[in-house]
Design a protein around this motif. Structure first.
Motif, short mmCIF file in Angstrom:
data_model
loop_
_atom_site.label_atom_id
_atom_site.label_comp_id
_atom_site.label_asym_id
_atom_site.label_seq_id
_atom_site.Cartn_x
_atom_site.Cartn_y
_atom_site.Cartn_z
N VAL B 332 0.85 -1.20 0.00
CA VAL B 332 0.00 0.00 0.00
C VAL B 332 0.88 1.24 0.00
CG1 VAL B 332 -1.60 1.35 1.40
CG2 VAL B 332 -1.98 -1.09 1.12
N LEU B 333 1.88 1.23 0.87
CA LEU B 333 2.75 2.41 1.01
C LEU B 333 3.46 2.73 -0.30
CD1 LEU B 333 3.63 4.32 3.36
CD2 LEU B 333 5.74 2.99 3.42
N VAL B 334 4.08 1.70 -0.91
CA VAL B 334 4.88 2.00 -2.10
C VAL B 334 4.00 2.40 -3.28
CG1 VAL B 334 6.89 0.61 -1.50
CG2 VAL B 334 5.05 -0.44 -2.76
N THR B 335 2.81 1.82 -3.39
CA THR B 335 1.97 2.17 -4.55
C THR B 335 1.30 3.53 -4.37
OG1 THR B 335 0.24 0.80 -3.59
CG2 THR B 335 1.51 -0.16 -5.38
N VAL B 336 0.66 3.73 -3.21
CA VAL B 336 -0.06 5.00 -3.01
C VAL B 336 0.91 6.17 -2.84
CG1 VAL B 336 -1.71 6.23 -1.55
CG2 VAL B 336 -2.08 3.82 -2.08
N ALA B 337 1.92 5.97 -1.98
CA ALA B 337 2.88 7.07 -1.78
C ALA B 337 3.67 7.32 -3.07
CB ALA B 337 3.83 6.71 -0.64
N GLY B 338 4.03 6.26 -3.78
CA GLY B 338 4.75 6.42 -5.05
C GLY B 338 3.89 7.17 -6.05
N GLY B 339 2.62 6.78 -6.14
CA GLY B 339 1.70 7.46 -7.06
C GLY B 339 1.55 8.92 -6.73
N LEU B 340 1.44 9.21 -5.45
CA LEU B 340 1.29 10.61 -5.01
C LEU B 340 2.55 11.42 -5.35
CD1 LEU B 340 -0.67 12.49 -3.52
CD2 LEU B 340 0.47 11.89 -1.40
N ALA B 341 3.71 10.79 -5.14
CA ALA B 341 4.97 11.48 -5.44
C ALA B 341 5.08 11.76 -6.94
CB ALA B 341 6.15 10.63 -4.97
N VAL B 342 4.66 10.80 -7.76
CA VAL B 342 4.72 10.99 -9.21
C VAL B 342 3.78 12.12 -9.64
CG1 VAL B 342 4.11 9.91 -11.42
CG2 VAL B 342 5.46 8.65 -9.74
N LEU B 380 -2.77 11.81 -15.68
CA LEU B 380 -2.25 10.93 -16.74
C LEU B 380 -0.94 10.27 -16.33
CD1 LEU B 380 -2.94 12.91 -20.04
CD2 LEU B 380 -3.98 10.77 -19.29
N LEU B 381 -0.07 11.06 -15.70
CA LEU B 381 1.22 10.51 -15.27
C LEU B 381 1.04 9.41 -14.25
CD1 LEU B 381 3.78 13.41 -14.71
CD2 LEU B 381 3.97 11.48 -16.26
N VAL B 382 0.20 9.69 -13.24
CA VAL B 382 0.05 8.72 -12.17
C VAL B 382 -0.72 7.50 -12.67
CG1 VAL B 382 -2.10 9.53 -11.09
CG2 VAL B 382 -0.33 8.57 -9.68
N ALA B 383 -1.61 7.69 -13.64
CA ALA B 383 -2.32 6.53 -14.21
C ALA B 383 -1.31 5.60 -14.88
CB ALA B 383 -3.37 7.00 -15.21
N SER B 384 -0.39 6.17 -15.66
CA SER B 384 0.62 5.35 -16.33
C SER B 384 1.50 4.66 -15.30
CB SER B 384 1.50 6.21 -17.23
OG SER B 384 0.71 7.07 -17.98
N TRP B 385 1.94 5.43 -14.30
CA TRP B 385 2.88 4.89 -13.31
C TRP B 385 2.23 3.77 -12.50
CZ3 TRP B 385 3.43 4.10 -8.11
CH2 TRP B 385 4.72 3.86 -7.64
N LEU B 386 1.01 4.01 -12.05
CA LEU B 386 0.35 3.04 -11.19
C LEU B 386 -0.01 1.77 -11.97
CD1 LEU B 386 -0.39 2.97 -8.22
CD2 LEU B 386 -2.63 3.88 -8.78
N THR B 387 -0.39 1.96 -13.24
CA THR B 387 -0.69 0.80 -14.09
C THR B 387 0.56 -0.08 -14.22
OG1 THR B 387 -2.29 2.10 -15.32
CG2 THR B 387 -1.50 0.10 -16.38
#
Lengths: 206, 499
Positions: B332-342, B380-387
């Motif tokens: 959870v931490l790496v995906t949500v925090a990573g997405g937020l950072a991106v 758009l950026l976070v959609a690509s990153w999270l996908t």
């Protein structure tokens, strides 16, 4: 009777317990240039902030373009203000800042190449604002404000950082703006700029 | 004043005498007690880590571990280059650099700090390398070799960075070293995925004597580089030193005044100040999109940064591979925090308008429309990153089957809203009260500042978070809930923010 653009009457503002404006009045009509002059600390910038709706009043009345000023997009479509240096967008050049301003307004007063020439910025068009001198950045601020359409121009010490030649040219630019129907209210320490623009002078005293 | 008459020690002693009282026994006791406390705190986890690492390496995790090690080393060198690495406090930079004092004496203290930082980082890196490669036999020798190798790598790398400050050829060597670290990371990722895994196993199974020889060679090279770097302190150009000191000074000021938002401004302005750009025509778009185009242009002008950003999407999968899976809270931490950072990387325009709205006022664009337009790029950026990140975790076996990648575009609006909220937050309000709790005092000002934006992202990605924690067999309901929540959070934020 000329159209009233700014009407300030008996305005009082206190900041941190100190009275900054007390019983100040000012009127500006369409096509008029008003210069607010006075020593440091007499409340010139505060008065401009009041006219821009960025400073609330303790007492008095203030009408701008027929109503109280409001810090929203509809108000800023008619009013352009140049005060302290704005935060330039990162990664954009001088020309791109001007083109962005051109792109967000349907009918700009001037085109970008003309503004670059008028404000002596053509040679620095590809520079980022951070790499300009203080005076050049001030010219860019003024260019941004004068490229777009507006009915009222609020200028807080527009002469800041400008060389003597450009100060004179600024006077001509402001006169042209007023002749086209715009109203200018400026706080200034430059008596020559006030004279060059044939501005009606309002003196604020401490 | 020259080096012979008093010199730098005398100047520093004079400054110290004016600045503060001399250290008392009480001060020394507090420092010693602090060091003992840190030692006692760190000793247990370190010994546990060593005990856990004293085993044969797991070939299935080795590649991912090497990738992380190489990236950590790359980050260290990147930070060293970004901050100088040799820099001085603002007062020293203003007075002592522009004086006839011997330069090496002025910079000696900074060099010592850099050496201490390198040694500490090297020990951590060595320990991590020991954990990655394991130790089937001769545990002590292999551990010593790993630590020596780590320290040599970091000290040598830092010395190269110091040399790069005064010499263009050494700057090229530093670039080469960083490229080599990136290549090692890429190769390890490739070898780990294919039959090349045997090669990694063979490296781990190399005899302890070979490790010791390699460590010895690295130590000798590092010692030589450190010596050269020490000699080069005299030759670092003043302008380079002053620029580095200014950068460090800005960072220190932002840290001391607890205004971390200022750091993004500093980093951004420093980047563009040194760039030569060519103006390009502005596209004819509706006013809000024309304003938001600034963020797109900025992103397009830093393609390597954008590529690196997208490449970080593989890190959760690499970490899962290295650790043999990830615990649900970590996922959870790496995906949500990573997405937020991106998403936050594409919110610079909103940050500028929030901190200083004069340009936004001059542009006169409707606030809500402008903010909505500014949400497009982060989304758009976070959609690509999270996908990519969720797809990677699925491929690495850290998630059970199902179209997890669909959460990427569906959670993106909420993460974009969180990033915009964080970008527009006000500076920390230090006048807010400090609340005493059984777990310690909580300063509410910094706590609220830190949570602004994170709160919205957490709320908006709740279905994704729940799905990651419980990993249900069917994702359909969670995907629908995420679509609704994401859109609702962004819409609600835009309505409230424009008031």
């Amino acid at each position: 009777m000329p159209e009233s653009i700014v009407m300030v009457s008996d305005v009082r503002v206190t900041l941190g317990g100190n009275p900054v404006l007390s019983g100040v009045g000012l009127a500006a009509s369409k096509g008029e240039i008003v210069a607010v002059i006075g020593a440091n600390g007499t409340g010139k910038s505060t008065l401009l902030r009041c006219i821009a709706g960025l400073q609330s009043l303790d007492a008095g009345r203030l009408d701008v373009l027929g109503g109280p000023p409001d810090d929203d997009a509809a108000f800023w479509r008619d009013v352009a203000m140049v005060g302290d240096e704005p935060a330039w967008y990162p990664g954009l050049t001088v020309r791109e800042h001007l083109e962005m301003m051109r792109a967000v307004h349907d009918s700009p007063r001037l085109e970008v190449p003309a503004v670059l020439a008028m404000f002596d910025l053509a040679a620095r068009a590809d520079a980022t604002p951070l790499n300009l001198s203080t005076g050049q950045r001030q010219r860019l601020s003024l260019a941004m404000a004068l490229l777009r359409p507006s009915r009222l121009l609020l200028l807080d010490e527009p002469e800041r950082g400008l060389d003597a030649n450009f100060r004179r040219r600024l006077g001509t630019i402001l006169l042209e703006y007023a002749e086209a129907g715009g109203t200018v209210v400026m706080a200034t320490h430059d008596p020559l700029l006030a004279e060059d623009t044939s501005a009606r002078q309002i003196v604020l005293a401490a | 004043m020259t080096g012979g008459v008093g010199g730098v020690p005398a100047v520093r002693a004079f400054i110290r005498s004016k600045r503060r009282r001399p250290s008392s026994w009480s001060d020394r006791y507090a420092m010693l007690f602090g060091l003992v406390l840190v030692g006692a705190t760190v000793a247990q986890p370190v010994s546990a880590a060593i005990a856990a690492a004293a085993r044969q390496a797991d070939p299935s995790r080795m590649g991912a571990g090497i990738v992380l090690l190489a990236l950590a080393y790359l980050c260290l060198l990147g930070l060293a280059r970004m901050f100088g690495p040799v820099a001085l406090p603002a007062a020293d930079a203003a007075w002592m650099v522009l004086s006839p004092l011997p330069r090496r004496g002025v910079l000696g203290k900074s060099a010592g700090i850099l050496l201490a930082v390198s040694l500490t980082a090297g020990l951590v890196l060595g320990l991590a390398a020991f954990a990655v490669f394991g130790a089937g036999d001769q545990v002590v020798w292999r551990l010593a070799a790993a630590l020596l190798l780590g320290v040599s790598a970091t000290a040598g790398g830092m010395a190269t960075a110091v040399l790069a400050q005064s010499s263009q050829p050494w700057d090229s060597w530093l670039t080469l070293t960083m490229a080599a670290a990136a290549t090692v990371a890429a190769l390890a990722a490739l070898l780990e995925a294919g039959p090349g895994r045997q090669l990694l196993t063979a490296v781990a199974a190399a005899p302890a004597s070979a490790s010791a020889a390699l460590a010895g060679l690295a130590a000798a090279t590092a010692a030589l580089l450190v010596r050269l770097a020490w000699r080069s302190l005299d030759r670092i150009p003043t302008r380079t030193l002053l620029a580095a000191s200014t950068r460090v000074g800005h960072v220190a000021t932002a840290t001391v005044s607890m205004d971390p938002g200022a750091l993004t401004w500093i980093a951004e302005d420093n980047h563009w100040r040194g760039r030569a750009l060519r103006s390009r025509p502005w596209p004819a778009l509706p006013a809000p999109l024309a304003l938001a185009w600034q963020d797109w242009r900025r992103l397009a002008r830093r393609p390597r940064r954008a590529a690196a950003l997208l490449a970080t999407a593989v890190l959760p999968a690499v970490a899962a591979q290295a650790g043999g899976g990830l615990a649900p809270p970590v996922t959870v931490l790496v995906t949500v925090a990573g997405g937020l950072a991106v998403a936050a990387t594409a919110a610079s325009g909103a940050r500028r308008d929030g901190d200083n709205p004069s340009l936004a006022r001059l542009l006169g664009v409707d606030r809500r429309a402008a903010l909505a337009a500014r949400a497009v790029l982060p989304a758009l950026l976070v959609a690509s990153w999270l996908t990519l990140a969720l797809g990677g975790l699925l491929a690495a076996g850290a998630l059970t089957g199902g179209p997890w990648w669909l959460f990427g575009p569906l959670a993106a609006p909420a993460l974009a809203a969180g990033a915009l909220r964080a970008a527009r937050r006000r500076p920390i309000d230090h006048s807010m009260p400090v609340i005493d709790t059984p777990g310690g005092a909580i300063p509410t000002g910094p706590a609220l500042w830190a949570l602004t934006g994170v709160d919205l992202a957490a709320l908006g990605t709740l279905p994704l978070v729940v799905a990651l924690v419980f990993q249900p067999g069917a994702l359909g309901g969670f995907l629908v809930a995420q679509a609704v929540t994401g859109a609702a959070v962004l819409a609600g934020y835009l309505i409230r923010a424009a008031r």
